[in-house]
Enzyme design. Structure first.
Site, mmCIF file in Angstrom:
data_model
loop_
_atom_site.group_PDB
_atom_site.id
_atom_site.type_symbol
_atom_site.label_atom_id
_atom_site.label_comp_id
_atom_site.label_asym_id
_atom_site.label_seq_id
_atom_site.Cartn_x
_atom_site.Cartn_y
_atom_site.Cartn_z
ATOM 1 N N GLU A 263 9.534 23.416 -35.491
ATOM 2 C CA GLU A 263 10.749 22.847 -34.891
ATOM 3 C C GLU A 263 11.378 21.693 -35.673
ATOM 4 O OE1 GLU A 263 7.565 22.510 -33.586
ATOM 5 O OE2 GLU A 263 7.287 20.524 -32.710
ATOM 6 N N GLU A 297 11.237 26.781 -30.073
ATOM 7 C CA GLU A 297 11.544 25.791 -31.117
ATOM 8 C C GLU A 297 12.822 25.033 -30.773
ATOM 9 O OE1 GLU A 297 9.012 25.412 -32.810
ATOM 10 O OE2 GLU A 297 8.136 27.379 -32.525
ATOM 11 N N HIS A 300 12.149 22.357 -28.220
ATOM 12 C CA HIS A 300 11.458 21.200 -28.793
ATOM 13 C C HIS A 300 12.443 20.102 -29.186
ATOM 14 C CE1 HIS A 300 7.188 21.728 -29.032
ATOM 15 N NE2 HIS A 300 7.196 22.792 -29.802
ATOM 16 N N GLU A 319 3.786 20.318 -26.445
ATOM 17 C CA GLU A 319 3.541 21.766 -26.498
ATOM 18 C C GLU A 319 3.400 22.392 -25.107
ATOM 19 O OE1 GLU A 319 4.332 23.305 -28.895
ATOM 20 O OE2 GLU A 319 4.152 21.927 -30.586
HETATM 21 N N1 B3K Z 1 4.809 22.705 -33.555
HETATM 22 C C1 B3K Z 1 4.560 23.915 -34.307
HETATM 23 C C2 B3K Z 1 3.119 24.186 -34.556
HETATM 24 C C3 B3K Z 1 2.534 23.429 -35.668
HETATM 25 C C4 B3K Z 1 1.149 23.908 -35.972
HETATM 26 C C5 B3K Z 1 0.483 23.092 -36.985
HETATM 27 N N2 B3K Z 1 -0.770 23.674 -37.394
HETATM 28 C C6 B3K Z 1 5.187 25.099 -33.657
HETATM 29 C C7 B3K Z 1 5.365 25.019 -32.204
HETATM 30 O O1 B3K Z 1 4.474 24.854 -31.426
HETATM 31 O O2 B3K Z 1 6.479 25.112 -31.801
HETATM 32 ZN ZN ZN Z 2 5.692 24.164 -29.868
#
Ligand code: B3K
Ligand code: ZN
Length: 868
Positions: A263, A297, A300, A319
């Protein structure tokens, strides 16, 4: 291993010693020696004049402070300490990195012909020395310089502010992001792409340019991603009142990516699997996955970017909440029941398994060695269930008031899970004191219910007992606040109003004690209870339902989820009983009443086809494994297959009728059409086990005008080992061998092939022209599906499956530890198998442990597993 990796603890959090308010980056891009110049405005916040910056695999060229060459520094392992810094200064660091050699796909690396980045969680330190922690928020300006012919597009976060040409065929573009952000949200892309463009006008009238960058030639696979993005932007305005905050939103699809997507502010980078789709190349599941991940995304931008995490232990803050939001998005756009069913399957299957594994951790972990190991089903999916429970307790209005307060208090800052709960509590006036335990307690609670009907008093009581077994990370467990959604039905199916102490009560009961009895009054007949409706809490329910009660609920429960769940409980009863039978050498049996119940659902005219398909889907091997302390792989597999065969045989006429009557002439991707295909293909998955199987699969493959039907035919042929399997597989490979993404479906079928010689085939397949262990998608499709979804062959008594896993893991340990660390999960659960298998798996784990270059990702998991 050079040094034993050290754990970090949540309790040790300390606020940063310095602030970095602005950072100006210049990238001079070359495959093997990219120069990065980072100029930061640094402000001392605490006593020390030493600034410690993280950095990995960097060649330090120079350090300047306020323009003066600086010599007071120490280069340490993984860090740079700069001493005697003025209280406020401009710090310039020049480093050299090698993107092409970066196979770990963290930091700046090359994917195909393009440069791209992945910085979450701690990848920015592979780009430059920096305070690589989420609570340091700075404004970024980024200048990207590269060869103009090879890299016509130079992208970074925010708005493009300047650009120009240079000698030697190079050019540059400068970007500026007005929103202060942590380093993990930084992104850079350089490459040559086709671009799909569109526009969005926000509710307050801001014009936003939308751009999706895909590999040349793939433009016809980008429109669904664009539609999904526009739908996401609209939905977030309508349901959450949240609007986009930049003039441009870019998505770049790349082929080499460790996870689904990222994101980064204004510049999302996506695994091409979650962008590219057309009817010829993508299944309905892919389409829905793209919609969900694009939404995730995008959401986020507020839950993650505008309000970010104080430290990585708080990951679920962004998350769990964003998964909840993407689940709601998918449910509002599609079928709520089907979405809920699929989310619950993930919790009951792999998430419960994670809770019971050596990696068990609360949604807000306390101890971490490698942060990338904690992007887990627990943090994400259980995290989302925790948010959902708050939504259940507060209601939509109370929850939205909580969100509003959360943004009022924390917009533009780095917050904690506690901050979120406090906002929910303060906005609603509902106490979440005991509820907070969901953040700190790991493991899956069991809720055991018993009932008692008193005809003379006309009362019905439910006694609810909760307990959570100790997990490897935590011995003592306390009683949680569990929202427990119930309904009671009369024998003719009407809902009984719930009354306690002479007052109507809500159907969501507050279970807060280890044991509690709820007595309902005015109950004129012995009711049938519908328990844990909507899966109102992520717990295991135990209630001694009779077959008749479950069949009754399959028909009469008011909501579809409860009807599906009753069907699953009925299947579970029979699967368990049959496993015991098989272990005693008896045959698998299903009662006529059970078969009839499923017949009833199949014939029902008022249920959505997509929902019927879910009712007919048996629990997976992995979910069933979770019911046992030690699982009998062969018996469970045998029972699951036999149940499928019995249902296929007994319901042959109904399944055939559905199969033949629901063929769609033209292809469309609306939810009704998806549902109809799902039902028809579920019917095929049963019919594959009947005499007509081969003919139907072959015919469907030949006639298919879309990938969903193609893959359904191949998958039926694969599971039931039909004669046509080989020729369909060959034809598909001939057609798609040039396209890795489309071949992933084929690799997954090779990995899950139940044939006895599957391992030889897999080893051969690794030589397929479309396969590469360097590509995470390919590896997950072939190797991951073998380890996770081919239980009988992976757990072959000879140990050959384990040995193969060990070999692959040792190779990936050096090239891509993050991918290795995902793949190893099934091996961690070795205690679930018999002693012989345990010993074989343990030997592989020991071999890994003794490697002298074991990455900390694997180190953390292997040592935990061996401690278990
Ligand atoms: N924030 C990222 C995931 C990152 C993972 C790092 N190993 C995607 C998501 O959850 O939207
Ligand atoms: Zn995420």
């Amino acid at each position: 291993m050079a040094q034993t990796p050290q754990a970090k603890y949540r309790k040790d959090y300390q606020s940063p010693s310095h602030a970095i308010t602005d950072i100006d980056l210049t990238f001079d891009l070359y495959d093997n020696d990219t120069t990065v110049v980072a100029t930061s405005k640094v402000k001392q916040l605490k006593e020390s004049t030493t600034l410690r910056l993280e950095g990995e695999d960097l060649k330090l060229k120079s350090i300047h402070v306020n323009g003066e060459a600086w010599t007071a520094y120490d280069e340490l392992e993984g860090a740079l300490e700069i001493h005697q810094l003025p209280a406020e200064c401009e710090l310039t660091i020049e480093t050299l990195i090698d993107p092409e050699a970066n196979t770990a796909l963290e930091g700046l690396y090359k994917s195909g012909g393009a440069f791209c980045t992945q910085c979450e969680a701690e990848g920015f330190r592979r780009i430059t020395y920096y305070m690589d922690r989420p609570d340091v928020l700075a404004k970024y300006t980024t200048k990207v310089i590269a060869d103009k012919g090879q890299y016509p597009f130079l992208l970074s976060n925010g708005n493009r502010i300047d650009q120009g040409d240079l000698d030697g065929g190079r050019h540059w573009v400068q970007w500026q992001d007005p929103h202060p952000k942590p380093a993990y949200l930084f992104a850079l892309v350089a490459g040559d792409f086709d671009v799909l463009r569109d526009k969005f006008v926000t509710q307050s009238g801001r014009n936003v340019e939308l751009e999706i960058f895909v590999d040349k030639g793939n433009l016809d696979r980008a429109p669904h991603a664009m539609t999904s993005l526009i739908n996401s932007m609209k939905w977030d305005e309508e349901r959450f009142g949240l609007e986009y905050d930049l003039d441009i939103y870019m998505i770049v699809a790349v082929d080499f990516f460790n996870m689904g997507a990222m994101e980064n502010k204004g510049l999302n980078i996506f695994n091409s699997k979650f962008v590219l789709a057309n009817e010829k190349t993508a299944t309905d599941t892919d389409y829905l996955g793209i919609e969900a991940v694009i939404g995730h995304e995008y959401f986020h931008n507020w839950t993650g970017n505008r309000v970010t995490c104080r430290d990585w232990f708080q990951l679920s803050l962004k998350e769990g909440l964003t998964v909840f939001r993407d689940q709601e998005f998918s449910s509002d756009l599609g079928s709520r029941a089907v979405n809920r069913i699929n989310n619950v399957r993930i919790i009951r299957g792999p998430q419960f398994a994670e809770d019971a594994s050596p990696m068990s951790h609360p949604i807000r972990p306390d101890k971490v060695i490698e942060m990338n190991n904690f992007y887990t089903l627990t943090v994400y999916e259980k995290g989302s269930e925790v948010i959902r429970m708050m939504h259940t307790l507060l209601g939509e209005e109370g929850f939205q008031a909580g969100m509003k307060l959360y943004f009022e208090r924390h917009d533009g800052t780095a917050a904690t899970c506690e901050d979120f709960v406090a906002a929910m509590e303060d906005a609603s006036g509902i106490s979440l004191k005991q509820f907070r335990l969901w953040y700190s307690q790991s493991g899956t609670p069991t809720v055991k219910v018993s009932s008692d009907y008193n005809a003379a008093e006309q009362t019905y009581s439910l006694t609810v007992e909760q307990s959570t077994e100790p997990t490897q990370d935590q011995a003592d467990k306390q009683a949680l606040h569990i929202p427990f959604d119930v309904e009671l039905y009369t024998q003719n199916g009407s809902v009984i109003e719930l009354r306690c102490n002479n007052e109507p009560v809500h159907n969501v009961l507050d279970v807060t004690q280890a044991k509690q009895t709820f007595v309902f009054e005015n109950v004129a007949e012995k009711p049938v209870p519908s328990l844990l409706r909507e899966f109102s809490a992520p717990v295991k329910l135990e209630y001694d339902y009779s077959d008749e009660e479950l069949i009754f609920l399959m028909v009469h429960a008011r909501n579809e989820f409860a009807r599906w769940d009753a069907g699953q409980m009925l299947l579970a009863k029979y699967i368990r009983a049959n496993v015991a039978k098989v272990q005693e050498g008896q045959e698998v049996e299903l009662s006529d009443a059970v078969v009839d119940a499923f017949r009833g659902v199949l014939l029902s005219k008022d249920l959505e086809p997509a929902f019927i398909a879910e009712v007919l889907s048996l629990p997976s091997f992995n979910e069933v494994s979770g019911w046992y302390k030690q699982v009998d792989v062969d018996a469970v597999t045998k029972v699951l297959k036999a149940v499928k065969v019995i249902l296929a045989t007994q319901l042959n006429d109904e399944l055939s009728a559905i199969y033949h009557s629901s063929k769609q002439a033209a292809y469309s991707i609306d939810h009704a059409a998806i549902g109809q295909r799902a039902l028809r293909n579920t019917a095929l998955s049963f019919l594959a086990y009947t005499e007509q199987g081969d003919e139907l699969a072959k015919g469907q493959y030949a006639d298919a005008n879309n990938m969903t039907d193609t893959i359904a035919a191949m998958s039926a042929a694969n599971s039931a080992q039909l004669e046509c399997r080989e020729s369909l597989m060959q034809d598909y490979s001939d057609k798609w061998k040039h396209d890795g993404l489309v071949m992933d479906k084929w690799f997954a079928l090779q990995g899950t092939n139940p044939a006895e010689n599957v391992l030889d085939v897999i080893k051969q397949t690794m030589g397929h022209e479309a396969f590469s262990l360097k590509n995470p998608n390919r590896t997950r499709s072939l190797v991951g599906s073998f380890l996770n979804m081919n239980p009988v062959r992976f757990h072959a008594k000879s140990g050959e499956g384990y040995k193969f896993a060990g070999e692959i893991l040792r190779e990936l340990n050096s090239s891509n530890p993050q991918v290795a660390s995902r793949l190893i999960d099934p091996l961690l659960k070795f205690r679930k198998y018999d002693e012989q298998r345990q010993a074989l798996i343990k030997a592989e784990l020991e071999a890994l442990k003794s490697m002298d270059n074991l990455a900390k990702d694997l180190f953390e998991k292997v040592t935990k597993a061996l401690e278990s």
